[in-house]
Write an enzyme that holds these catalytic residues in place. Structure first.
Site, short mmCIF file in Angstrom:
data_model
loop_
_atom_site.label_atom_id
_atom_site.label_comp_id
_atom_site.label_asym_id
_atom_site.label_seq_id
_atom_site.Cartn_x
_atom_site.Cartn_y
_atom_site.Cartn_z
N LYS A 116 0.82 -1.30 0.09
CA LYS A 116 0.01 -0.07 0.11
C LYS A 116 0.82 1.16 -0.03
CE LYS A 116 -4.44 -1.55 1.98
NZ LYS A 116 -4.14 -2.99 2.33
N GLU A 200 -2.95 6.56 8.41
CA GLU A 200 -3.51 7.33 7.79
C GLU A 200 -4.66 8.09 8.58
OE1 GLU A 200 -3.52 5.41 3.28
OE2 GLU A 200 -5.53 5.12 4.33
N HIS A 234 -15.06 -3.58 8.22
CA HIS A 234 -14.07 -3.36 7.15
C HIS A 234 -14.62 -4.41 5.98
CE1 HIS A 234 -11.95 -0.18 9.33
NE2 HIS A 234 -11.60 -1.21 9.98
N GLU A 274 -10.09 1.50 -5.57
CA GLU A 274 -10.84 1.85 -4.25
C GLU A 274 -10.51 3.19 -3.89
OE1 GLU A 274 -10.56 -1.21 -1.40
OE2 GLU A 274 -11.64 -2.72 -2.67
N GLU A 292 -6.40 1.87 -2.39
CA GLU A 292 -5.64 0.61 -2.97
C GLU A 292 -6.21 0.16 -4.27
OE1 GLU A 292 -5.92 -2.75 -0.18
OE2 GLU A 292 -8.17 -2.55 -0.20
N ASN A 294 -7.08 -3.22 -6.28
CA ASN A 294 -7.16 -4.58 -6.03
C ASN A 294 -7.00 -5.43 -7.71
OD1 ASN A 294 -7.93 -5.20 -3.20
ND2 ASN A 294 -10.00 -4.28 -3.81
N ARG A 296 -7.22 -7.75 -9.46
CA ARG A 296 -7.98 -9.00 -9.44
C ARG A 296 -9.64 -8.66 -9.90
NH1 ARG A 296 -10.78 -9.05 -4.92
NH2 ARG A 296 -9.70 -8.47 -3.10
#
Length: 646
Positions: A116, A200, A234, A274, A292, A294, A296
């Site tokens: 990240k 963050e 989450h 995202e 981030e 992803n 996939r």
């Protein structure tokens, strides 16, 4: 196009990929662990190869075994699905070194987005907005605490190699930072083998909005956004597309940022960028930040397919085979609204703990897309994610689509294991959600109301009693008369610790009178169907001393045995394992005084850490299990006693 493809996954995503591959004329090969030998994805495939015992590390994470299976069965490509090896760059490199095609991005692209902190630096360089925070290399505790002070509380600690909410902790006060950091690191180390974190700023009214992107290695397009703000710990619960309240200016800005992110790393295949969005003043183009990427296919990809008409798995195969992007950006259209609800085997009243058990009955209503990897009779095991299905609906407007989702959830039938079905039903009736006023804190704020169990109506209890007695069967036994009088019997039903007696008077095979709470409820069979108290019967399933009535998203009753005697194996002073798992840590010792709410032990299950706490003040009388032990659900771990007892 490939002649044969191996799907390196299991469950619903393996079934999903197999369906498209077969529709495209490909021969499909499944892999399975011993626990999945009779699984749905194995039955769907043209051929299946065993790759090891149930633990993922000995089966679905064994890249060399999967590659060997692909070569042995003549496959030209491997589709990874999501999870497991789907974002492992070393696996991608090994697949390509074996002369096979990996249906997904390059190893370099995965590496670029895999950590990240490095990904955020790359995104900043590409002009993609990122959340204020510390993404540096130092992992010194004091340095991270100082960074949190500089950012300003509340802050979010996130695993650098993380995903799915693992290794993530919100911290509201400086004095809580050290404990949260230690917990996040431990969870990250167990889940990813990497305990590095970043810190963050925590956004006050956050919405999780992500953009589906697709690239061919040179250029990329976006297929609009999905809103995934309904989350618990989450973990996404319900997703939708498009995002409520989205403006064209905001969509344009987010779409362009996502495309820049994909093109910056030469992305190939399906991916998701995202963003965290500050919705405190509505959706504004200057209030979204990269979280981030992803690399996939996402779990929630069906909602994008529903609103665009694009089969994303088909696109994955076509681009992996060397084709250019099937459509240009200006050719993509957004039509209507779609929702996806994730149905899990989990115990909502006990804090959403993952559940196991046999699915004695599973049925979905017509007109609903149900992506599932299980069938009636299948086992939900502790080895893998306990997802049962994803229910997907589409309508011309958000209101119509939401109405369809309510109906779909109301008509879904599950028996044999506890689920979150009633919780999902409560969510889709939440006034704020119905109005599109969503953020990631909605579930936590209204959790008490959302998890409250509905009290069964008298008609539901009557149906449960009739089903328990076998009187609703097509050819019910013992429904006649005794000594020239209607047969009367008592049925004991239990919910929790409460047992109620229900009397049933059978006047014939097609008519019964149920006596409960001082009233009579008539059950009659008309035109081949039962009506109970004037209502159509909801339907019920009986097995193993339990009856499930498919009303109110499933009302479950134990059938009481009048001869049953017994007591709990442990008294109320024993802290038990709520589910099977690994006892990661015991935080107390015999003789130690503890307070209500104090953490006593940490149990790792389903790749998550669960803290076990004292429910009252007391003294640790005995530690019943050692750290590192694999324990079953209900196993005694720690026994408490009153201080005076010692």
């Amino acid at each position: 196009m490939f002649e044969s493809v191996l799907i390196a996954n299991r469950g619903e995503i393996a079934c999903r990929v197999i369906a498209t591959a077969r529709a495209m004329g490909m021969r499909t090969v499944a892999v399975f662990s011993d626990a999945d030998a009779g699984a749905r994805h194995v039955a769907m495939a043209d051929r299946a190869v065993r790759i090891g015992p149930p633990p993922p590390g000995e089966s679905y994470l064994r890249g060399e075994a999967i590659i060997a299976a692909a070569r042995a069965t003549g496959c030209g490509a491997i589709h990874p699905g999501y999870g497991f090896l789907s974002e492992n760059p070393d696996f991608v490199a090994a697949v390509e070194a074996a002369g096979l095609t990996f249906v997904g991005p390059s190893a370099e692209a995965i590496r670029a987005m895999g950590l990240k902190d490095a990904a955020k630096a790359l995104m900043e360089a590409a002009g993609v907005p990122v959340v204020p925070g510390y993404h540096g290399e130092s992992q010194d505790d004091e340095h991270l605490a100082g960074a949190a002070d500089a950012i300003g509380y509340p802050v979010l600690i996130k695993a650098v190699a993380g995903g799915g909410g693992k290794g993530m902790r919100r911290v509201d006060r400086a004095r809580d930072f050290a404990d949260a950091l230690a917990s996040a690191r431990a969870e990250a180390r167990g889940a990813f083998g990497n305990d590095a974190v970043l810190v963050e700023k925590y956004v006050a009214k956050p919405r999780h909005i992500e953009v589906q992107v697709f690239g061919d290695g040179t250029r990329a397009v976006h297929l609009f956004e999905r809103d995934c703000s309904l989350q618990r710990r989450h973990q996404k619960v319900i997703e939708e597309a498009p995002a409520p309240g989205m403006t064209e200016a905001m969509r344009e800005a987010m779409g362009q940022a996502a495309v820049r992110a994909a093109e910056a790393i030469g992305y190939r295949g399906a991916g998701t960028v995202e963003f965290i969005v500050d919705a405190s003043e509505g959706l504004r183009p200057d209030r979204f930040w990269f979280m981030e990427m992803n690399t996939r296919l996402q779990v929630e990809h069906p909602v994008t397919e529903a609103v665009t008409g694009v089969d994303l798995v088909e696109w994955q195969f076509r681009v992996a085979a060397g084709e250019a992007l099937p459509l240009r950006q200006e050719e993509l259209r957004l039509a209507g609204h779609a929702f996806e609800a994730r149905l899990y085997a989990e115990d909502v009243p006990r804090g959403f703990l993952p559940a196991t058990g046999r699915l004695a009955h599973l049925a979905f209503p017509p007109g609903v897309r149900a992506d599932t990897g299980v069938r009636s009779g299948d086992e939900i095991t502790p080895h893998y994610d306990p997802m049962i299905a994803k229910l997907v609906v589409h309508g011309p407007t958000r209101d119509i689509a939401l109405g369809k989702l309510r109906r779909a959830l109301g008509e879904t039938q599950v028996a044999g294991t506890v689920t979150n079905l009633a919780f999902l039903g409560a969510l889709v009736r939440h006034a704020g959600f119905a109005a599109g006023d969503v953020d990631t804190g909605l579930i936590d704020r209204d959790r008490e109301a959302l998890v409250a169990a509905a009290e069964p109506a008298p008609e539901v209890r009557a149906e449960a009693a009739l089903a328990a007695a076998g009187l609703l069967d097509a050819a019910a036994p013992d429904t006649g008369f005794a000594l020239w009088a209607p047969l009367r019997r008592r049925i004991g039903l239990r919910r929790g610790e409460t047992e109620c007696g229900v009397h049933v008077l059978s006047e014939g095979p097609d008519r019964h009178v149920v006596e409960l709470d001082g009233r009579e409820i008539v059950a009659e069979r008309r035109d081949g169907g039962w009506r109970i108290g004037g209502r159509p019967a909801a339907g019920a399933h009986v097995a193993s001393g339990r009856v499930t009535v498919f009303a109110d998203h499933g009302q479950v009753f134990e059938i009481a045995d009048p001869l049953e005697r017994g007591a709990a194996a442990h008294g109320e002073d024993v802290i038990e394992a709520p589910m099977p798992g690994l006892l990661r840590a015991v935080l107390v010792e015999a003789g130690q005084a503890v307070e209500a709410g104090q953490r006593l032990a940490v149990l790792e299950a389903m790749k998550m850490e669960h803290a076990l706490t004292a429910w009252r003040d007391g003294v640790v009388a005995e530690v019943l299990a050692a750290p590192g032990a694999q324990v079953e659900a209900g196993a005694g771990l720690i026994r408490l006693e009153d201080p005076s007892d010692g």
